[in-house]
Structures are given as structure tokens and as C-alpha cells.
Design a protein around this motif. Structure first.
Motif, PDB file in Angstrom:
ATOM      1  N   ASN A 291       6.707   2.784   0.259  1.00  0.00           N
ATOM      2  CA  ASN A 291       5.913   1.550   0.320  1.00  0.00           C
ATOM      3  C   ASN A 291       4.909   1.615   1.469  1.00  0.00           C
ATOM      4  OD1 ASN A 291       7.295   0.510  -1.831  1.00  0.00           O
ATOM      5  ND2 ASN A 291       8.734  -0.680  -0.611  1.00  0.00           N
ATOM      6  N   GLU A 292       5.307   2.200   2.611  1.00  0.00           N
ATOM      7  CA  GLU A 292       4.374   2.322   3.736  1.00  0.00           C
ATOM      8  C   GLU A 292       3.209   3.235   3.380  1.00  0.00           C
ATOM      9  OE1 GLU A 292       7.342   1.536   7.544  1.00  0.00           O
ATOM     10  OE2 GLU A 292       6.395   3.476   7.296  1.00  0.00           O
ATOM     11  N   HIS A 293       3.490   4.327   2.631  1.00  0.00           N
ATOM     12  CA  HIS A 293       2.394   5.198   2.201  1.00  0.00           C
ATOM     13  C   HIS A 293       1.437   4.438   1.296  1.00  0.00           C
ATOM     14  CE1 HIS A 293       5.145   8.906   2.967  1.00  0.00           C
ATOM     15  NE2 HIS A 293       4.488   8.541   4.057  1.00  0.00           N
ATOM     16  N   LEU A 294       2.003   3.629   0.377  1.00  0.00           N
ATOM     17  CA  LEU A 294       1.147   2.840  -0.515  1.00  0.00           C
ATOM     18  C   LEU A 294       0.308   1.845   0.283  1.00  0.00           C
ATOM     19  CD1 LEU A 294       3.603   2.149  -3.484  1.00  0.00           C
ATOM     20  CD2 LEU A 294       1.638   3.688  -3.471  1.00  0.00           C
ATOM     21  N   MET A 295       0.918   1.246   1.326  1.00  0.00           N
ATOM     22  CA  MET A 295       0.171   0.288   2.155  1.00  0.00           C
ATOM     23  C   MET A 295      -0.977   0.993   2.886  1.00  0.00           C
ATOM     24  SD  MET A 295       3.345  -1.850   3.843  1.00  0.00           S
ATOM     25  CE  MET A 295       4.616  -2.587   2.812  1.00  0.00           C
ATOM     26  N   ALA A 302      -9.360   0.024   0.711  1.00  0.00           N
ATOM     27  CA  ALA A 302     -10.011  -1.275   0.913  1.00  0.00           C
ATOM     28  C   ALA A 302     -11.120  -1.164   1.962  1.00  0.00           C
ATOM     29  CB  ALA A 302      -8.981  -2.321   1.328  1.00  0.00           C
ATOM     30  N   SER A 303     -10.850  -0.439   3.056  1.00  0.00           N
ATOM     31  CA  SER A 303     -11.865  -0.278   4.104  1.00  0.00           C
ATOM     32  C   SER A 303     -13.095   0.445   3.563  1.00  0.00           C
ATOM     33  CB  SER A 303     -11.272   0.508   5.279  1.00  0.00           C
ATOM     34  OG  SER A 303     -10.211  -0.198   5.878  1.00  0.00           O
ATOM     35  N   ASP A 304     -12.866   1.526   2.801  1.00  0.00           N
ATOM     36  CA  ASP A 304     -13.997   2.280   2.249  1.00  0.00           C
ATOM     37  C   ASP A 304     -14.830   1.411   1.314  1.00  0.00           C
ATOM     38  OD1 ASP A 304     -12.187   5.453   1.925  1.00  0.00           O
ATOM     39  OD2 ASP A 304     -13.075   4.432   3.648  1.00  0.00           O
ATOM     40  N   LEU A 305     -14.155   0.650   0.427  1.00  0.00           N
ATOM     41  CA  LEU A 305     -14.888  -0.171  -0.538  1.00  0.00           C
ATOM     42  C   LEU A 305     -15.656  -1.285   0.168  1.00  0.00           C
ATOM     43  CD1 LEU A 305     -15.550  -0.743  -3.463  1.00  0.00           C
ATOM     44  CD2 LEU A 305     -13.460  -2.099  -3.643  1.00  0.00           C
ATOM     45  N   LEU A 306     -15.012  -1.943   1.149  1.00  0.00           N
ATOM     46  CA  LEU A 306     -15.703  -3.016   1.886  1.00  0.00           C
ATOM     47  C   LEU A 306     -16.885  -2.466   2.675  1.00  0.00           C
ATOM     48  CD1 LEU A 306     -12.579  -5.025   3.118  1.00  0.00           C
ATOM     49  CD2 LEU A 306     -14.341  -5.853   1.556  1.00  0.00           C
ATOM     50  N   THR A 359       1.051  -3.145  -8.087  1.00  0.00           N
ATOM     51  CA  THR A 359       2.202  -2.240  -8.210  1.00  0.00           C
ATOM     52  C   THR A 359       3.021  -2.252  -6.918  1.00  0.00           C
ATOM     53  OG1 THR A 359       0.971  -0.826  -9.745  1.00  0.00           O
ATOM     54  CG2 THR A 359       2.891   0.138  -8.658  1.00  0.00           C
ATOM     55  N   LEU A 360       2.354  -2.217  -5.774  1.00  0.00           N
ATOM     56  CA  LEU A 360       3.050  -2.242  -4.487  1.00  0.00           C
ATOM     57  C   LEU A 360       3.847  -3.529  -4.332  1.00  0.00           C
ATOM     58  CD1 LEU A 360       3.673  -1.253  -1.638  1.00  0.00           C
ATOM     59  CD2 LEU A 360       1.462  -2.168  -0.889  1.00  0.00           C
ATOM     60  N   ASN A 368      13.641  -6.137  -2.799  1.00  0.00           N
ATOM     61  CA  ASN A 368      13.963  -7.228  -1.867  1.00  0.00           C
ATOM     62  C   ASN A 368      13.248  -7.076  -0.538  1.00  0.00           C
ATOM     63  OD1 ASN A 368      15.547  -8.610  -3.627  1.00  0.00           O
ATOM     64  ND2 ASN A 368      17.486  -7.784  -2.899  1.00  0.00           N
ATOM     65  N   ARG A 369      12.019  -6.520  -0.567  1.00  0.00           N
ATOM     66  CA  ARG A 369      11.232  -6.380   0.661  1.00  0.00           C
ATOM     67  C   ARG A 369      10.211  -7.520   0.727  1.00  0.00           C
ATOM     68  NH1 ARG A 369      14.608  -2.767   0.131  1.00  0.00           N
ATOM     69  NH2 ARG A 369      14.488  -0.721   1.162  1.00  0.00           N
ATOM     70  N   PRO A 370       9.769  -7.873   1.951  1.00  0.00           N
ATOM     71  CA  PRO A 370       8.739  -8.922   2.047  1.00  0.00           C
ATOM     72  C   PRO A 370       7.435  -8.449   1.427  1.00  0.00           C
ATOM     73  CG  PRO A 370       9.076  -7.836   4.170  1.00  0.00           C
ATOM     74  CD  PRO A 370      10.177  -7.348   3.264  1.00  0.00           C
ATOM     75  N   ALA A 371       6.657  -9.404   0.938  1.00  0.00           N
ATOM     76  CA  ALA A 371       5.372  -9.083   0.308  1.00  0.00           C
ATOM     77  C   ALA A 371       4.437  -8.420   1.323  1.00  0.00           C
ATOM     78  CB  ALA A 371       4.728 -10.346  -0.263  1.00  0.00           C
ATOM     79  N   PHE A 372       3.582  -7.522   0.838  1.00  0.00           N
ATOM     80  CA  PHE A 372       2.630  -6.808   1.682  1.00  0.00           C
ATOM     81  C   PHE A 372       1.446  -7.706   2.009  1.00  0.00           C
ATOM     82  CE2 PHE A 372      -0.059  -3.902   3.544  1.00  0.00           C
ATOM     83  CZ  PHE A 372      -1.198  -3.634   2.801  1.00  0.00           C
ATOM     84  N   MET A 373       1.154  -7.839   3.305  1.00  0.00           N
ATOM     85  CA  MET A 373      -0.012  -8.595   3.761  1.00  0.00           C
ATOM     86  C   MET A 373      -0.993  -7.610   4.384  1.00  0.00           C
ATOM     87  SD  MET A 373       0.044 -11.807   3.101  1.00  0.00           S
ATOM     88  CE  MET A 373      -1.098 -12.448   4.303  1.00  0.00           C
ATOM     89  N   PRO A 374      -2.102  -7.306   3.703  1.00  0.00           N
ATOM     90  CA  PRO A 374      -3.091  -6.388   4.282  1.00  0.00           C
ATOM     91  C   PRO A 374      -3.615  -6.916   5.610  1.00  0.00           C
ATOM     92  CG  PRO A 374      -3.524  -6.807   1.959  1.00  0.00           C
ATOM     93  CD  PRO A 374      -2.491  -7.797   2.387  1.00  0.00           C
ATOM     94  N   SER A 375      -4.193  -6.019   6.403  1.00  0.00           N
ATOM     95  CA  SER A 375      -4.751  -6.429   7.680  1.00  0.00           C
ATOM     96  C   SER A 375      -5.918  -7.382   7.442  1.00  0.00           C
ATOM     97  CB  SER A 375      -5.209  -5.207   8.486  1.00  0.00           C
ATOM     98  OG  SER A 375      -6.148  -4.461   7.740  1.00  0.00           O
ATOM     99  N   GLU A 376      -6.256  -8.125   8.493  1.00  0.00           N
ATOM    100  CA  GLU A 376      -7.268  -9.178   8.375  1.00  0.00           C
ATOM    101  C   GLU A 376      -8.587  -8.626   7.833  1.00  0.00           C
ATOM    102  OE1 GLU A 376      -9.330 -12.664  11.145  1.00  0.00           O
ATOM    103  OE2 GLU A 376      -7.875 -11.262  11.990  1.00  0.00           O
TER     104      GLU A 376
END
Length: 911
Positions: A291-295, A302-306, A359-360, A368-376
Motif C-alpha cells: 500500500n505504501e508503494h501504491l501511495m 499526481a505531482s507530474d500531472l499537476l 484500487t488503493l 482494515n487500514r485507514p483511507a489514504f489521504m494524499p498530501s496537500e
């Protein structure tokens, strides 16, 4: 209850099937029901009976010695029931009723019955084993009873990966001996004859006790004795078997082998617990690492696209027009490259990013892991906002480019027209000021003066005729100013010079007229023919000049109708040429008549016609020029007509393809909508069908490329409208992008359903039932259920959520789970997540804490050394890097806090 049914000399003894033991898993009865008739056939073999006597006796003594006693003869020493009751107390850890100490037969029967009743209380149903047979020393019944005790207290509770009892013990042996050469455990008889399997079990757990590589498969007696002696000396497992008996028997007794092997299982149970705990932790850590690799991948993408969006938006918002058509056409070509080459991969990246995010989140939810919150600034909503800003900036950019090209084209046309008319006018005014300022009338004769007056009148007529051209020049200059022509300064300067010169000519003309009229009464009537010639020649000459100007005039059209209008006007002009030719002949006839009169009257004319500078040669020369310009104009109009016909062909060609591609895209969008709510076959079938459908869509791409090529031809031809279709290239592009995104999202939804089904252990039938129930109540096929629809769906699945206080409370509880944001809608993903949680279990933080506690030897902390010993290297280092130091009162240097780490994995606290 103990069945006191008489034995009637049958060999059938042992527990029957159908009872559930207190120890969990399959009952002894269940296991015994699966046995191959051992009670009839196996005990008939004297070798097997001998093996069982020795093994069962040794097994009983291994427990009785804890109470300071033992047995010598298994069918004699249990006859009074005393040691039998003592054996049960030792192996169960419970107290049995007080035994009777009398020596009479009834006392012995009562003691044995107390033991049998205790066995029955543990969920074992005894059939055909009565106290009388045991008291009477029936060897077969006694062995059957002891085997029942061994099954219940030594084998039944063995559990390995959801298999239990015999199967669980066999699986444990297979797992432990798998790495060893010449060992292949498939049963509890033949697989153990060469002794290597026993040695492998010991070496796996205590490698210092066995030199496994020195053992030979062809020396089974040595192998067996080595294992038996080591087990007895170092593992406190008594010798229950004889090597010679095993080797010399075609098929060793299965129960004897199982009994002996179960002692190894229990001897190594501590290591087994540690291995189980380590496996659980490895599983949880592997999920977290993935999951950390996916994050990290999401953050990078996301950074590249933005960043790309950030760079692109200012370029699209730059609406500063260029000075030339070529520069604007280059900007149009750059924009086409952006739409065809640069943007489509970014559309795919954005779609893939959303799919990866969904998917992530699904994987996190399933584990049962908390939802992923991308960086600001990198949320999906941030990307969507940036994309909307991009499309807002893009909107109208192409239209602005085309409008600018039209404006520059119009400006170039007007500027060229201005230069042409200005040049003609300047050529006409050349020398006019000098002529008007000439004071020739002061020394002229009367006839000369009259001639000058007439000549001046002709000039005034010519001057008035040129007034329209001057106004046209001024109007064109004004329009160039209004359209922001880049060279307006030079245009204005030239226009102002023309206007100033025109005003000066007007003033000079007025002054000269006054001077000539002052002496007009002194002049005689001049030759009327010359005057008439001059008067008629001047406007005719002006008409020819205007005709030549019109025939050379530039034109710009965009439709076939416009060029046909110009051709019609040109044809109308050509129809006036015969009348003009007759006028020319009439004017030339006047000149000839003047010459004839002069010749007939011997009058010597001094030079040319004094009233005009337009000679017959000039008239004929200009008339010839008009005659030459007419076919050139014909050719130019026909060329333009062919161009407009070609443009019309391009319009129809594009419209024909667009009217096919546009409806095709709409049809596919509708079909995908139907597929997403229909339920045909398994999820894998649906996924396969959707991917085939996606390939068919991708295979259609050449039709879109063909349309792009046709659209580029239209743009290169500067065609700005198309009445033959309602589809623009922009509409087609947006529809195509939506189609690709929709099919990709639909495939991702099915993949997530498969992921949920497999992770939660949902069967295909359950998944189909969930989908059928959901679709049935999704009346508008919107992909979500309202509260009332969802309640009806739950009722159809057997949930008690009817309209009463208890039902409403249960329904509100379920709604808080499936709709935590109170949107009033329940999606299918939320629905199957709820249904899967109702029927399956997952790892919890408490389970992970318990596993770490096993690895830590019951301590409240764990050390790096213990983690590296029990876990694979990468997962051990993963834990060490993230565990905080342990702060408890019993802390030692290097102690790590595994409890806070475990709860952090499930989002219950911050790491």
C-alpha cells in the motif's frame, strides 16, 4: 453417555460420527467416520497389534509418569479403572469423581464407567465399548479406548491452515519436511519406514541434534534408532516404536505412527506458535508495504500531472495575437499537436491515476487500514479542479485562433486594397498641383484661355470622379485602425498625406477656376467637337480605369455561393462591354470628325486636343487593357470556384465520417451503461467481456484518426463552417475521451469487485445474488440506491428492518456504515463491502499485537534481534525503522513498542 451395550465379540469399537467435540474443529467422531475399517482389519494383523500395544503403552506412561506411576500391561493395568482415571486427569488437567477403592468387580466397573463418562463429556460418543470389556481385560476394546483418548486429547485439536486432526497433522509434517531430500510424507505408514522423516522433523526444529546429511536412505534401522534415541534423550519423547518392527512390516501401523508423531507436534508446539505469529505479521506487513508503494506511485504521478497542467494553462490562456497569418497559423498547428499528441496521454494518465486511487482505497478498506489521504494539493479533487481549469483555458482557444486568422486575413486583404487604391490615386495626382499652380493663362490668347477653361472643367469633372476613391481609401484606413492592424501608423500617415493633398487640390482647383472665369468673357467659343470629345472621353476614361481597377481588385470568399455571386456580377459586367465599345467608337468618331473638318477647311491644329490629355491612343490602350483583364478575371474566378468546390467536397467528406463516428461513440456510451448494470456470467466473464469491448473501441481509433486527418485538411483550407453536420472535431474528441474513460472506469469497478470478492471470500453465487438484488431495486439504473430502495433490498436479503422501532434502529445503523457521508445514496461498492463484512473476518490490530507478543516471548516489548530472527529481512527492517522505543517500566536498552506500531497499522493511533 457411555453405551453399556454388550460387546458380542465384535471388533467394532471406538467413537461414531456425528458428534462435535468441545475442542473445536472436526470432532473425534467425524474423524473416526473417515477411518478405513481399522477396527476390523488392522487389529487382525498381529504385527500391528504389537506396534499399537508398545506405542499406546509408551504414550500412556509419558503422561502417567507425571503422576509418579506407569503401566506394564495395557490390557491388565487399566482393569480396575484407577490408572485409567488418573491418566485422564493428567492429560485433561481436570478432576474426575472420586474412585471407588474396593476390589470387587462392581467397584472396578464403576471406576471404568466414571472414566468412560468423562470421555463422553468431551464430545466423544463411544459405541460398543463397555466397562465390562475393559474390566475383563479385552485387549482389542482396551486398545480401541486408548486410541479414542489419543485422538481426542493429542490429535483432534491440531489445526494447520484450516485443516485439523489427522489432515492437520499430516500437513504440518509435509510443511516441516518439505526442504529435505529423500523425504516425501504422504501418509502415516509407508512414508516413515526409512526413518528419514523422523530425523527431518527433529533437524528442522533442533538442527544441532541431527547430522542429517550423513544419513542414508538404504539404512532405515540406523535412521529410526537415531531419531528415537535423540527424541528420548533431548526432547523427552519416550521411545514408542521399534525400528525392526517398522522395517520388517510391509505397512506399519498408522495409529502407532500418528501417536508417536503427535508427540513431536506437541513438543515443538511453541515453535509452531511462533511461526504462526511470524506468518501473520509478515502478511500484515506485506499488505502495508504494498500500500505504501501504491501511495508513493500516486503522489509521483499526481505531482507530474499537476505540474504539466500548471505549465500548460498559461500557454492556453495567452491570447496575445501575432502580427502575421503565418505566426497565427503556427500557433494553430501547435494547438493541434497539443490536442493530438500531448493531451491524449495526459487524459490516460488522469484516468489511470483515478483508477489507481480507487484500487488503493479498496485494498486499504479490505485490509482494515485507514483511507489514504494524499498530501496537500494532490487530492483527486485537486487534480479534477486543475483539469477543469485546463479545459476552461482550452475552451475557446481554437476559436480565438481561427478568429484571429480571419482578422489577419481580412487585415492583409484590406491593407493590400489600401495600397493598391492609394498607388492608383497617387499616380493620378502626380503633377496635378504643378499644373494647377501654373499661370499660363496670363500670356495666353483668348482661344487659349477658353481652351484652358474647358480643360479645367474637364479636370474638375475628373477630380469629382476621384472623390469616391479618396473616400474609399479613408474608409479602408479607418477599418484597419478599428481592426488593430499592426502597421496602422504607416497606413494613417499615407492616408493623411492623400487627404491633405486632396484638400490642397480642391483649394488649388477653386483658385484656378476663379482666375480663368475672370477672363472667360474675353474668350471665344472653342471648337465644340474638341470640347465634346473631352467631356465624353474623361468619364469614359474614368470608367475604364474603374473597370481595370475592379478587374484587378482582390477578392476573398469562403463559400461556393459567394464565388458564384462574384461570377454572376462579372458576367453582368461583361454584358455591358458592347455598349462601352459603342461609346468608345462614338468618342473616337468625334475626334476623327474634328480632324476631318480641320483638313477640309485647311485648318492647322496646334498639337493635341487642348481640352483633354486623354488621347485616342490612351483610350485604345486602356480599352485593350480592359480586354486583356477580362479573361484573366474569368480565370481567377474559375480557379476560386474550383477551390470552393474542393472545400465543399472536404466539408461533405468530413461530415460523412463525423455523422458515422459521432453516433457510434454515443451508441457505445449507452451500451457501456447497459453492460455496467447487467449481470451475465461470472465477474471474470464480465471483465473479459469488458476488455474485449475495450479492445473493439481501441480498434475503432483509426476511424477517429481518419477524421482528424480530414479535419486538418479543412483547417489548412481555412474552412470555418460546415452546414452538413452538427458534429465538430471538438465534440468528437470530447466524446472519444469520455468513452475511453468510461470503459476504463467500468473495468476498474469489476476488478475491484473481484478484489473484494477474493479478499472477503465471497462466492460467485453470493456476488451474483448481491448484484441481482442491487440491480432489481436500482429502478433508474443510476448505479446507486436511495434509502427506501436500499431498505427494500435488505428486506429481500432477509434483514429485519421493517418499520418498527427496532427495525428502524437497525436500518439507521446499516446506513451509517454504507453511507458515512450522509449523501442519501448507496453505491454498489459500498453495498458489497457491507455484505462481505457481514459474512467474513479479517485481521485486526489485537490479532497482530497477540502475534508480536508470541515472537517477544510474552514480553510487552520486542527487540531488533528478535525481529530479525523471526521475520524475513526486509519485513524485519521495515518494523525496526517504524517502531517507537518502548517506554514501559520493564524496558531494556533497544526495546521497541510493538503495540503502538500494530494499532497504527489499522489507523487507531498515529505512529
Amino acid at each position: 453417555m457411555v453405551d453399556y451395550h454388550a460387546a458380542n465379540q465384535s471388533y467394532q469399537y471406538g467413537p461414531s460420527s456425528g458428534s462435535n467435540g468441545a475442542g473445536g474443529g472436526g470432532s473425534v467422531g467425524d474423524y473416526m467416520a473417515q477411518e478405513d475399517d481399522w477396527d476390523r482389519d488392522l487389529l487382525l494383523d498381529p504385527a500391528w497389534e504389537k506396534q499399537q500395544r508398545k506405542t499406546f503403552t509408551a504414550w500412556c506412561n509419558s503422561h502417567l509418569r507425571k503422576a509418579g506411576t506407569q503401566i506394564e500391561n495395557i490390557d491388565e493395568d487399566f482393569r480396575d479403572g484407577l490408572k485409567l482415571m488418573l491418566l485422564l486427569e493428567v492429560i485433561s488437567g481436570e478432576r474426575l469423581p472420586k474412585p471407588e477403592r474396593g476390589k470387587m468387580r462392581v467397584h472396578k466397573i464403576n471406576n471404568v464407567n466414571k472414566a468412560l463418562d468423562f470421555i463422553a463429556s468431551k464430545g466423544v460418543k463411544l459405541v460398543s465399548i463397555g466397562a465390562e470389556e475393559i474390566v475383563d481385560g479385552n485387549a482389542k476394546m482396551t486398545l480401541g479406548m486408548i486410541w479414542t483418548i489419543i485422538l481426542r486429547f493429542a490429535i483432534q485439536d491440531i489445526s494447520v491452515e484450516e485443516t485439523s486432526a489427522k489432515e492437520g497433522l499430516l500437513l504440518w509434517c509435509q510443511r516441516k519436511t518439505a526442504p529435505y531430500k529423500n523425504v516425501n510424507v504422504q501418509n502415516f505408514h509407508i512414508s516413515w519406514k526409512d526413518g528419514l522423516a523422523f530425523n527431518a522433523l527433529i533437524h528442522r526444529h533442533r538442527p544441532e541434534l541431527i547430522e542429517y546429511d550423513k544419513l542414508r536412505k538404504d539404512d532405515p534401522v540406523t535412521n529410526l534408532n537415531n531419531a528415537f534415541e535423540v527424541a528420548e534423550k533431548y526432547l523427552d519423547i519416550p521411545k514408542m516404536l521399534d525400528a525392526e518392527d517398522i522395517v520388517n512390516t510391509a505397512r506399519p501401523d498408522e495409529k502407532a505412527i500418528m501417536t508417536y508423531v503427535s508427540s513431536f507436534y506437541h513438543a515443538f508446539s511453541g515453535a509452531q506458535k511462533a511461526e504462526t505469529a511470524a506468518n501473520r505479521i509478515c502478511k500484515v506487513l506485506a499488505v502495508n508495504q504494498e500500500n505504501e508503494h501504491l501511495m508513493e506511485d500516486y503522489e509521483r504521478l499526481a505531482s507530474d500531472l499537476l505540474e504539466w497542467i500548471r505549465r500548460t494553462i498559461p500557454w492556453l490562456e495567452d491570447r496575445v495575437p501575432q502580427k502575421t497569418i503565418q505566426e497565427m497559423q503556427q500557433k494553430l498547428e501547435d494547438f493541434r499537436d497539443y490536442r493530438r499528441v500531448h493531451k491524449p496521454p495526459k487524459v490516460q494518465e488522469k484516468c489511470q491515476l483515478e483508477i489507481n486511487f480507487n484500487t488503493l482505497q479498496t485494498k486499504l478498506r479490505l485490509s482494515n487500514r485507514p483511507a489514504f489521504m494524499p498530501s496537500e494539493g494532490r487530492m483527486v479533487s485537486d487534480i479534477n479542479n486543475g483539469w477543469q481549469h485546463l479545459e476552461q483555458a482550452e475552451k475557446g482557444y481554437e476559436e480565438w485562433l481561427l478568429n484571429e486568422i480571419r482578422r489577419l486575413e481580412r487585415l492583409d486583404h484590406l491593407a493590400e486594397k489600401f495600397r493598391q487604391k492609394a498607388s492608383i490615386h497617387e499616380a493620378w495626382t502626380d503633377g496635378k498641383e504643378v499644373m494647377l499652380k501654373h499661370r499660363d493663362y496670363e500670356t495666353a490668347t483668348l482661344s487659349d484661355i477658353k481652351a484652358l477653361i474647358r480643360k479645367h472643367e474637364a479636370f474638375e469633372s475628373d477630380l469629382a470622379a476621384h472623390q469616391d476613391r479618396v473616400e474609399q481609401i479613408a474608409a479602408i484606413a479607418q477599418e484597419l485602425n478599428e481592426l488593430d492592424y499592426y502597421d496602422s501608423h504607416n497606413v494613417n500617415t499615407r492616408c493623411q498625406k492623400i487627404c491633405d493633398q486632396w484638400d490642397a487640390l480642391g483649394s488649388l482647383t477653386h483658385s484656378r477656376r476663379e482666375a480663368l472665369e475672370k477672363t472667360e468673357k474675353q474668350l471665344e467659343t472653342i471648337d465644340q467637337l474638341h470640347l465634346e470629345y473631352a467631356k465624353r472621353a474623361a468619364p469614359f476614361n474614368n470608367w475604364m480605369e474603374s473597370a481595370m481597377e475592379d478587374l484587378q481588385d482582390m477578392f476573398i470568399v469562403h463559400t461556393i455561393e459567394e464565388i458564384e455571386g462574384l461570377i454572376s456580377a462579372h458576367d453582368q459586367f461583361k454584358s455591358t462591354l458592347p455598349d462601352a465599345d459603342r461609346e468608345r467608337e462614338a468618342i473616337l468618331a468625334i475626334h476623327k470628325e474634328a480632324q476631318r473638318i480641320a483638313e477640309s477647311n485647311h485648318i492647322k491644329l496646334s498639337g493635341s486636343n487642348p481640352y483633354t490629355s486623354v488621347t485616342p491612343q490612351i483610350i485604345n490602350s486602356k480599352w485593350e487593357k480592359v480586354q486583356q483583364l477580362v479573361p484573366k478575371r474569368d480565370h481567377a474566378l474559375l480557379e476560386e470556384q474550383r477551390k470552393q468546390q474542393s472545400n465543399e467536397h472536404l466539408r461533405r467528406q468530413f461530415a460523412s465520417q463525423a455523422n458515422i463516428v459521432g453516433p457510434w461513440i454515443q451508441t457505445k456510451m449507452e451500451e457501456i451503461g447497459r453492460i455496467s448494470i447487467e449481470m451475465n456470467g461470472t465477474l471474470e466473464d464480465q471483465l473479459s467481456h469488458l476488455k474485449q469491448y475495450e479492445r473493439s473501441i481501441v480498434d475503432y481509433k483509426p476511424n477517429l484518426d481518419l477524421l482528424e486527418q480530414q479535419h486538418q485538411l479543412i483547417q489548412e483550407a481555412l474552412i470555418f463552417d460546415n452546414k452538413h453536420t452538427n458534429y465538430t472535431m471538438e465534440h468528437i474528441r470530447v466524446g472519444w475521451e469520455q468513452l475511453l474513460t468510461t470503459i476504463a472506469r467500468t473495468i476498474n469497478e469489476v476488478e475491484n469487485q473481484i478484489l473484494t470478492r477474493d479478499a472477503k471470500g465471497i462466492s460467485q453465487e453470493q456476488m451474483q445474488e448481491f448484484r441481482a438484488s442491487f440491480n432489481h431495486f436500482d429502478k433508474d439504473h443510476g448505479g446507486a440506491l436511495g434509502p427506501e430502495e436500499f431498505k427494500a433490498c435488505l428486506i429481500s436479503l432477509g434483514y429485519d428492518v421493517e418499520n418498527d422501532r427496532q427495525g428502524d434502529a437497525e436500518f439507521n445503523r446499516i446506513m451509517s456504515v454504507v453511507d458515512p457521508n450522509h449523501s442519501g445514496l448507496v453505491t454498489f461498492q459500498a453495498f458489497i463491502d457491507f455484505m462481505s463484512r457481514e459474512t467474513t473476518d479479517t485481521d485486526t490490530a489485537d490479532q497482530v499485537i497477540a502475534s508480536f507478543k508470541v515472537l517477544a516471548g510474552d514480553k510487552n516489548f520486542i527487540t531488533a534481534e528478535e525481529l530479525r530472527r523471526e521475520l524475513p529481512p526486509d519485513q524485519a527492517e521495515y518494523c525496526i525503522a517504524r517502531m517507537a522505543p518502548y517506554q514501559g517500566p520493564d524496558a531494556v536498552p533497544g526495546a521497541l513498542d510493538y503495540k503502538s506500531f500494530s494499532t497504527a497499522l489499522y489507523g487507531e493511533s498515529d505512529l
